[in-house]
Design a protein around this motif. Structure first.
Motif, short mmCIF file in Angstrom:
data_model
loop_
_atom_site.label_atom_id
_atom_site.label_comp_id
_atom_site.label_asym_id
_atom_site.label_seq_id
_atom_site.Cartn_x
_atom_site.Cartn_y
_atom_site.Cartn_z
N LEU A 35 -2.56 7.58 4.39
CA LEU A 35 -2.82 6.14 4.46
C LEU A 35 -1.54 5.33 4.38
N PHE A 36 -0.61 5.76 3.51
CA PHE A 36 0.63 4.98 3.36
C PHE A 36 1.46 5.01 4.64
N TYR A 37 1.59 6.17 5.26
CA TYR A 37 2.40 6.24 6.47
C TYR A 37 1.74 5.53 7.64
N GLN A 38 0.41 5.47 7.65
CA GLN A 38 -0.26 4.64 8.64
C GLN A 38 0.08 3.17 8.42
N ALA A 39 0.18 2.77 7.15
CA ALA A 39 0.56 1.39 6.85
C ALA A 39 2.01 1.12 7.23
N ALA A 40 2.91 2.04 6.86
CA ALA A 40 4.33 1.85 7.14
C ALA A 40 4.62 1.84 8.63
N ASP A 41 3.72 2.43 9.43
CA ASP A 41 3.88 2.42 10.88
C ASP A 41 3.49 1.08 11.50
N ARG A 42 2.82 0.22 10.70
CA ARG A 42 2.30 -1.05 11.22
C ARG A 42 2.90 -2.28 10.56
N ILE A 43 3.33 -2.15 9.30
CA ILE A 43 3.89 -3.30 8.59
C ILE A 43 5.20 -2.88 7.94
N PRO A 44 6.06 -3.84 7.55
CA PRO A 44 7.35 -3.50 6.93
C PRO A 44 7.19 -2.65 5.68
N LEU A 45 8.18 -1.80 5.41
CA LEU A 45 8.12 -0.87 4.28
C LEU A 45 7.93 -1.60 2.96
N GLY A 46 8.68 -2.66 2.74
CA GLY A 46 8.57 -3.40 1.49
C GLY A 46 7.18 -3.96 1.25
N ALA A 47 6.58 -4.53 2.31
CA ALA A 47 5.23 -5.07 2.19
C ALA A 47 4.22 -3.97 1.93
N ALA A 48 4.39 -2.83 2.60
CA ALA A 48 3.47 -1.71 2.42
C ALA A 48 3.50 -1.21 0.97
N VAL A 49 4.70 -1.07 0.41
CA VAL A 49 4.82 -0.60 -0.97
C VAL A 49 4.30 -1.65 -1.95
N THR A 50 4.55 -2.92 -1.64
CA THR A 50 4.08 -3.99 -2.52
C THR A 50 2.55 -3.99 -2.61
N ASP B 123 -0.92 -12.85 4.91
CA ASP B 123 -1.86 -13.29 5.93
C ASP B 123 -1.30 -13.09 7.33
N ARG B 124 0.01 -12.90 7.43
CA ARG B 124 0.64 -12.69 8.74
C ARG B 124 0.84 -11.21 9.06
N LEU B 125 0.47 -10.34 8.16
CA LEU B 125 0.61 -8.91 8.39
C LEU B 125 -0.51 -8.40 9.27
N ASP B 126 -0.25 -7.27 9.93
CA ASP B 126 -1.29 -6.58 10.67
C ASP B 126 -2.41 -6.25 9.69
N PRO B 127 -3.63 -6.75 9.91
CA PRO B 127 -4.70 -6.51 8.93
C PRO B 127 -5.04 -5.04 8.75
N VAL B 128 -4.92 -4.25 9.82
CA VAL B 128 -5.19 -2.82 9.71
C VAL B 128 -4.14 -2.16 8.83
N GLY B 129 -2.87 -2.53 9.05
CA GLY B 129 -1.80 -1.98 8.23
C GLY B 129 -1.94 -2.36 6.77
N ALA B 130 -2.32 -3.61 6.51
CA ALA B 130 -2.52 -4.06 5.13
C ALA B 130 -3.68 -3.31 4.48
N ALA B 131 -4.74 -3.08 5.25
CA ALA B 131 -5.89 -2.33 4.71
C ALA B 131 -5.50 -0.90 4.37
N TYR B 132 -4.70 -0.28 5.25
CA TYR B 132 -4.22 1.07 4.97
C TYR B 132 -3.40 1.09 3.67
N ALA B 133 -2.54 0.09 3.47
CA ALA B 133 -1.70 0.05 2.27
C ALA B 133 -2.54 -0.11 1.01
N LEU B 134 -3.55 -0.97 1.06
CA LEU B 134 -4.42 -1.15 -0.10
C LEU B 134 -5.21 0.12 -0.40
N ALA B 135 -5.68 0.78 0.65
CA ALA B 135 -6.40 2.05 0.46
C ALA B 135 -5.47 3.11 -0.12
#
Length: 316
Positions: free
Chosen positions: A114-129, A168-180
């Motif tokens: 899930l994390f690497y799916q997120a990092a592939d769609r949104i910036p690394l810092g936002a994904a980790v945050t 709110d400006r992030l890819d919603p799919v990437g943000a969902a992956y990061a939260l999951a």
């Protein structure tokens, strides 16, 4: 990764985790007690540095192997190293032991995927945050001390500030992956602690890594196929495995044997700060003044958690 000296050091750390506590006993009871309290905290910080710089390397590898391919390389290589170093025993374990290690492996594999799916769609810092909200939530739910709730709240303010208000400006799919991924990170913390109590040394970690690798293998092959066999890709994948799996998971497993889960979860709030540093040094991602302030808040919260851990004698 195949260097004999490195392998020997890793084997020693895995085989004798009690040595970390023993080091703190030198220099008298008071001084030794403080060192013993700080030892697991140092392990967590070292693990965070390793995993986030490994994640930055993984981002560089994704154009060659894909997000799922990177996960497969990371987990497969890490499983191989841990099996060779730990040589875990398969006999003598109860059904509950095996259930715990399988759950640990499932959480580990899902967290990475899930994390690497997120990092592939949104910036690394936002994904980790976003991901770190999982451990922060765990710290609030699991803590029995009000002070840990306060430190978790301060850390949460820091990670929100680090986002720059731009979720709110992030890819919603990437943000969902990061939260999951954050939810799976919380599960990882729980089952890592349980595995460490049920299995000697790092045997449980090695077996859980095999479970995670087996689950990720079909996904990686489907996405990347023969690209995974390119020598340069294999080399970078091995580096990611060492930095992001073998070293940090071993260090965290050792730390969780002596560190309360709520305090460990709050210390995970350091991850966005470490990720920002990794992004700056490896990915050329500059830090703004707001980012620096956010990092200061997160570090302050973690220091507060550390002081409450030492002052409370490590009691839950």
């Amino acid at each position: 990764m195949n260097d004999q000296g490195t392998a020997a050091e890793t084997a020693a750390a895995v085989a004798v985790p009690e040595a970390v506590a023993a080091l703190g006993e030198q220099g008298g009871p008071a001084r030794g007690g403080r060192r013993a309290a700080l030892a697991p905290i140092a392990l967590v910080v070292a693990g965070g540095l390793s995993v986030q710089f490994g994640s930055a390397v993984a981002v560089l590898l994704m154009p060659k192997a894909g997000a799922l391919g990177v996960v497969t390389l990371r987990l497969a290589a890490a499983a191989l190293v841990l099996l060779v170093v730990c040589r875990p025993k398969l006999r003598g374990h109860s059904r509950a032991d095996w259930g715990t290690v399988v759950a640990f492996g499932l959480a580990m594999g899902a967290m990475n995927t899930l994390f690497y799916q997120a990092a592939d769609r949104i910036p690394l810092g936002a994904a980790v945050t976003l991901e770190v909200l999982g451990p922060l939530t765990l710290s609030v739910v699991a803590s029995r001390r009000l002070v840990n709730v306060i430190w978790a709240g301060l850390a949460l303010c820091g990670v929100v500030l680090l986002s720059g208000g731009g979720f709110d400006r992030l890819d919603p799919v990437g943000a969902a992956y990061a939260l999951a991924a954050g939810a799976m990170w919380a599960a990882y913390i729980i089952f890592s602690a349980r595995t460490g109590r049920r299995f000697p040394q790092a045997d449980g970690l090695a077996l859980a890594m095999v479970v995670a690798a087996v689950l990720s293998l079909p996904l990686g092959i489907m996405e990347s196929g023969s690209k995974l066999l390119v020598p340069s890709t294999l080399g970078l994948g091995a580096a990611v495995a060492l930095l992001s799996s073998v070293l940090p998971y071993t260090l965290e497993l050792m730390a969780l044997r002596r560190l309360p889960a709520p305090t460990f979860a709050i210390l995970m709030s350091l991850e966005p700060a470490i990720a920002a540093a990794a992004g700056f040094f490896i990915l050329d991602q500059a830090l703004s003044t707001t980012d620096a302030l956010a990092i200061a808040l997160v570090i302050g919260a973690s220091m507060g958690a550390v002081r409450s851990q030492i002052g409370g004698g490590g009691k839950r």
